[in-house]
Design an enzyme around this catalytic site. Structure first.
Site, PDB file in Angstrom:
ATOM      1  N   ARG A  79      63.639  40.012 120.393  1.00  0.00           N
ATOM      2  CA  ARG A  79      64.802  39.118 120.313  1.00  0.00           C
ATOM      3  C   ARG A  79      66.038  39.800 119.748  1.00  0.00           C
ATOM      4  NH1 ARG A  79      62.667  34.282 117.246  1.00  0.00           N
ATOM      5  NH2 ARG A  79      60.592  35.170 117.314  1.00  0.00           N
ATOM      6  N   GLU A 116      51.990  38.040 108.702  1.00  0.00           N
ATOM      7  CA  GLU A 116      51.186  37.079 107.960  1.00  0.00           C
ATOM      8  C   GLU A 116      49.695  37.441 108.038  1.00  0.00           C
ATOM      9  OE1 GLU A 116      52.459  33.193 108.898  1.00  0.00           O
ATOM     10  OE2 GLU A 116      51.265  32.286 107.295  1.00  0.00           O
TER      11      GLU A 116
HETATM   12  O1  LIG Z   1      61.629  38.703 108.847  1.00  0.00           O
HETATM   13  P1  LIG Z   1      60.305  38.723 109.519  1.00  0.00           P
HETATM   14  O2  LIG Z   1      59.245  37.938 108.756  1.00  0.00           O
HETATM   15  O3  LIG Z   1      59.841  40.093 109.872  1.00  0.00           O
HETATM   16  O4  LIG Z   1      60.463  37.883 110.864  1.00  0.00           O
HETATM   17  C1  LIG Z   1      61.554  38.037 111.718  1.00  0.00           C
HETATM   18  C2  LIG Z   1      61.108  38.578 113.055  1.00  0.00           C
HETATM   19  O5  LIG Z   1      60.258  37.588 113.685  1.00  0.00           O
HETATM   20  C3  LIG Z   1      60.708  37.400 115.021  1.00  0.00           C
HETATM   21  O6  LIG Z   1      60.176  38.347 115.887  1.00  0.00           O
HETATM   22  P2  LIG Z   1      58.685  38.282 116.426  1.00  0.00           P
HETATM   23  O7  LIG Z   1      57.819  39.163 115.553  1.00  0.00           O
HETATM   24  O8  LIG Z   1      58.268  36.851 116.596  1.00  0.00           O
HETATM   25  O9  LIG Z   1      58.782  39.034 117.822  1.00  0.00           O
HETATM   26  P3  LIG Z   1      59.685  38.800 119.140  1.00  0.00           P
HETATM   27  O10 LIG Z   1      61.083  39.266 118.808  1.00  0.00           O
HETATM   28  O11 LIG Z   1      59.043  39.735 120.100  1.00  0.00           O
HETATM   29  O12 LIG Z   1      59.642  37.336 119.531  1.00  0.00           O
HETATM   30  C4  LIG Z   1      62.205  37.609 114.926  1.00  0.00           C
HETATM   31  O13 LIG Z   1      62.773  37.909 116.191  1.00  0.00           O
HETATM   32  C5  LIG Z   1      62.314  38.766 113.970  1.00  0.00           C
HETATM   33  O14 LIG Z   1      62.204  40.024 114.611  1.00  0.00           O
HETATM   34  N1  LIG Z   2      60.538  30.017 111.964  1.00  0.00           N
HETATM   35  C1  LIG Z   2      60.898  30.959 112.850  1.00  0.00           C
HETATM   36  N2  LIG Z   2      61.629  30.630 113.927  1.00  0.00           N
HETATM   37  C2  LIG Z   2      62.002  31.565 114.823  1.00  0.00           C
HETATM   38  N3  LIG Z   2      61.661  32.867 114.725  1.00  0.00           N
HETATM   39  C3  LIG Z   2      60.933  33.242 113.652  1.00  0.00           C
HETATM   40  N4  LIG Z   2      60.477  34.462 113.264  1.00  0.00           N
HETATM   41  C4  LIG Z   2      59.806  34.295 112.111  1.00  0.00           C
HETATM   42  N5  LIG Z   2      59.806  32.999 111.733  1.00  0.00           N
HETATM   43  C5  LIG Z   2      60.516  32.334 112.682  1.00  0.00           C
END
Ligand SMILES: O=P(O)(O)OC[C@H]1O[C@H](OP(=O)(O)OP(=O)(O)O)[C@H](O)[C@@H]1O
Ligand SMILES: Nc1ncnc2[nH]cnc12
Length: 196
Positions: A79, A116
């Site tokens: 993302r 987590e």
């Molecule tokens: O601060 P944190 O606890 O590390 O969480 C934030 C991360 O979580 C989500 O990514 P996700 O790991 O869901 O992967 P994605 O971008 O592939 O959806 C978001 O896009 C951040 O990269």
């Molecule tokens: N609550 C949340 N919503 C969207 N992206 C996330 N990545 C980690 N926690 C999230």
């Protein structure tokens, strides 16, 4: 249809200064109990659908970074890539993708971060940054800070200089900002609690 003519999905794209998009929170949708019961997922896809809100988001993040002489934007798969390229373009900077392990073709450096349940890692090309380069770290959302911390670690492994960390949204009740200290953190929208 004539090439370049507005199609049925055409919408005007006013500059954010003119449009006054206000609080971008209105464009982020709450999805309760996703991906697990008790989690409220903050879904940015409605913001991406609206050309004015999208433009405002990029312009506002760029405004935070504009005085910092940013040479590269580093962003996390997946993302972080959505606004990361536009942000780099807005700042006149280069873009460096940090990807999940095994996705980059040349030699990489790697940083692990805690999820987590278990551990994951991000990789960057070892030759992506010139030593001393000024880097803006970007992701769509700051939660626990594990992902962004890994990005900062990768930049520092390559001798880069993190000039700030910028996000569309922050879940401040998870303490990610503290995890990124001493780096300067900026987010356009804050969620101070898990409540939908
Ligand atoms: O601060 P944190 O606890 O590390 O969480 C934030 C991360 O979580 C989500 O990514 P996700 O790991 O869901 O992967 P994605 O971008 O592939 O959806 C978001 O896009 C951040 O990269
Ligand atoms: N609550 C949340 N919503 C969207 N992206 C996330 N990545 C980690 N926690 C999230």
């Amino acid at each position: 249809m004539e090439e370049g003519a507005p199609g049925e999905f055409f919408r005007p794209n006013p500059r954010p200064e003119a449009a006054g998009f206000g609080d971008l929170r209105a464009y982020i949708r709450d999805i309760p109990d996703y991906p697990r019961p008790g989690i409220v997922f903050r879904d940015i896809t409605p913001l991406l659908l609206d050309p004015g809100a999208l433009s405002a988001a990029v312009a506002r993040i760029a405004a935070f970074a504009s005085a910092r002489d940013v040479q590269f934007v580093v962003a996390a798969e997946a993302r972080g890539f959505i606004l990361g390229g536009a942000l780099a373009r807005e700042l006149g900077a280069g873009f460096v993708p940090a990807r999940k392990p095994g996705k980059l073709p040349a030699r990489t450096v790697s940083a692990e971060y805690i999820l987590e349940y278990g551990v994951d890692a991000l990789e960057m090309h070892a030759d992506a940054l010139a030593h001393g380069a000024n880097v803006l770290v970007h992701d769509d959302l700051l939660a626990t800070g594990g992902t962004a911390r890994a990005l900062c670690d990768l930049v520092e492994q390559l001798g880069g200089h993190v000039v700030g960390c910028a996000f569309l949204a922050e879940l401040s009740f998870l303490g990610g900002r503290e995890r990124l200290a001493p780096f300067d953190v900026h987010a356009l929208v804050d969620y101070p609690s898990e409540r939908a």
